[in-house]
Enzyme design. Structure first.
Site, PDB file in Angstrom:
ATOM      1  N   HIS A 164      -5.958  -5.070   2.434  1.00 24.69           N
ATOM      2  CA  HIS A 164      -4.794  -5.753   1.865  1.00 24.69           C
ATOM      3  C   HIS A 164      -5.008  -7.265   1.908  1.00 24.69           C
ATOM      4  CE1 HIS A 164      -0.709  -6.214   0.542  1.00 24.69           C
ATOM      5  NE2 HIS A 164      -0.353  -6.880   1.626  1.00 24.69           N
ATOM      6  N   CYS A 204      -2.518  -6.681  -4.866  1.00 20.01           N
ATOM      7  CA  CYS A 204      -2.270  -7.759  -3.903  1.00 20.01           C
ATOM      8  C   CYS A 204      -3.326  -8.850  -4.018  1.00 20.01           C
ATOM      9  CB  CYS A 204      -2.218  -7.213  -2.481  1.00 20.01           C
ATOM     10  SG  CYS A 204      -3.696  -6.286  -1.989  1.00 20.01           S
TER      11      CYS A 204
END
Length: 481
Positions: free
Chosen positions: A428, A113
């Protein structure tokens, strides 16, 4: 009754020369249409010249070449939706953007990510997209890391133009070869999470070696600034650094320059806003040897910007290394950042003087805009905002002798890279990119949704929600009069 050859129209389909035997029951004709269209007989409504065919008798006036209209769906009739249907004219800007075609997302290939968010933010720069389109191999170093990453970025950007989810495996492999730390795996064999800002810096460093600067097409200044690369041209700024001896007033001030590709917003107990975080380290005290005094002495070092790039990257220094735990722990403090940013007070006096003419144009435009809005309020009329990004209707944002610079000091936020979690090697990363006006796109890997500016401003930190980590500002544009 005789037989006929008719045309059957069903939606966009037209079936010519269909035999109709009116001596047979109408249900046989419906069975014939079922074989053609898949519409169950009980769902069929057959019409001709305003009449509707009955199940037990031929009550339609048919002739050769007549057009018979078939109504009905071959799919099961949908149930009433649990949520009410909302028409596009009743939606706000963000909801309408979701209903329309969304830009491409990127597949997460296992804790990638950080790379996906970086790519989405960089793609917000139209000039970078143009530079990558023009990038061509020169054949001399096709195996170099800079070449492979530049080529991979070109491929990924081109694929993303199609608007479907992309799997950026080529870019990931190129990144792993260029920087092996990004290829580290954990105990279960999956890739480890990495620092998105390190990925951002690595990609820009590679592009800086390969992307040629764009040619200056406007202006005939004789003192045009020469750039070595596109990245330096559009992302690179310059500091003027002055070193002053506090204990020796007669010692000459030393002046030097330093180039940068991003500014750092340092976070401390006193810092609550991005502007103050940027300024906090632009003036610092240090001790070094003084030739004048023949001993160590106190000096003051100041940084002021002497060249503003078109695209200004600001990194929030949110991670601090903790030796005992061996991790980069995250500073969650709420640091407010503006949608529109003015870099004027961070600049040298010389650059400030150069910025003044364009800033005066901005002020004149705002004054005229206020007058127009005043007239609109009096006459109860409204203005339509043209959403088209037509370059010809804007003033140049660069100095005549320096394509890729910023000639006003005014910026507007283009993209935000956020982190959710407690350390740079976990959690994340997500990209939030401005589309136009109040509409932004949230790129959570391959999940793309639209959000509003209010949601962007909530990314300032203060908890376990997404915190702004890297901001990308672009030039604020001024419409021509």
């Amino acid at each position: 009754m005789p037989s006929f050859k008719v045309k059957v129209k069903w939606g966009r389909e037209l079936y010519p020369d269909i035999d109709v035997n009116t001596d047979e029951d109408p249900i046989l004709f419906k069975a014939q249409l079922f074989a053609l269209t898949g519409v169950q007989p009980e769902r069929q409504k057959i019409m001709c010249k305003g009449g509707i065919l009955k199940d037990d008798e031929w009550n339609l006036q048919l002739k050769d070449g007549a057009v018979v209209l078939l109504l009905g769906s071959k799919d099961k009739v949908p149930e009433m939706p649990q949520t009410p249907v909302k028409f596009i004219e009743d939606m706000n800007d963000a909801e309408a953007a979701t209903a329309m075609r969304l830009p491409a997302g990127l597949t997460n290939l296992g804790n990638t990510c950080y790379m996906n968010a970086t790519v989405q933010c960089l793609r917000a720069v139209p000039e970078l997209r143009k530079a990558l389109e023009k990038f061509q191999p020169d054949g001399s170093d096709a195996t170099s890391y800079a070449f492979t990453i530049s080529s991979a970025m070109k491929i990924v950007f081109a694929q993303m133009e199609k608007g479907t989810t992309i799997t950026p495996i080529v870019l990931l492999q190129a990144l792993h070869r260029a920087s092996p730390q990004f290829a580290q795996t954990g105990e279960n064999g999956t890739y480890r999470q990495q620092d998105a800002n390190e990925c951002w810096s690595e990609i820009l460093k590679m592009l800086q070696q390969k992307l040629l600067p764009l040619n200056q097409e406007l202006g005939e200044a004789t003192d045009k600034k020469v750039h070595n690369s596109f990245i330096e041209q559009f992302f690179g700024g310059t500091f003027e650094v002055k070193m002053t001896a506090d204990e020796a007033p007669d010692e000459p001030v030393t002046v030097s320059t330093e180039n940068f590709l991003q500014l750092s917003c340092f976070i401390s107990m006193e810092v609550k806003y991005m502007q103050s975080g940027l300024k906090s380290k632009m003036k610092e005290q240090l001790v070094k040897n003084s030739n004048t005094l023949g001993r160590d002495a106190h000096y003051t070092r100041t940084y002021l910007i002497s060249r503003l790039p078109a695209y200004l990257t600001v990194q929030f220094v949110r991670f601090q290394y903790k030796g005992k735990e061996g991790i980069n722990a995250k500073v969650l403090k709420d640091i407010k950042f503006p949608i529109d940013f003015d870099a004027f007070e961070l600049c040298t006096p010389d650059l400030q003087n150069k910025l003044c003419p364009m800033r005066a144009k901005f002020k004149d435009h705002e004054d005229k805009k206020m007058d127009v809005e005043s007239q609109i309020n009096k006459t109860s009329k409204s203005l339509e905002v043209d959403g088209e990004d037509d370059e010809t209707k804007y003033e140049p944002f660069w100095f005549d002798n320096d394509l890729g610079s910023n000639n006003s000091g005014y910026y507007t936020l283009k993209a935000v890279l956020t982190h959710k979690g407690r350390s740079s090697s976990s959690g994340h990363y997500v990209a939030w990119v401005r589309s136009n006006g109040d509409v932004w796109y949230k790129f959570d890997d391959d999940d793309v949704t639209s959000v509003t500016t209010d949601e962007i401003l909530r990314l300032s930190g203060g908890g376990d929600w997404h915190c702004a980590y890297v901001l990308l500002y672009g030039p604020k544009r001024l419409e021509k009069c």
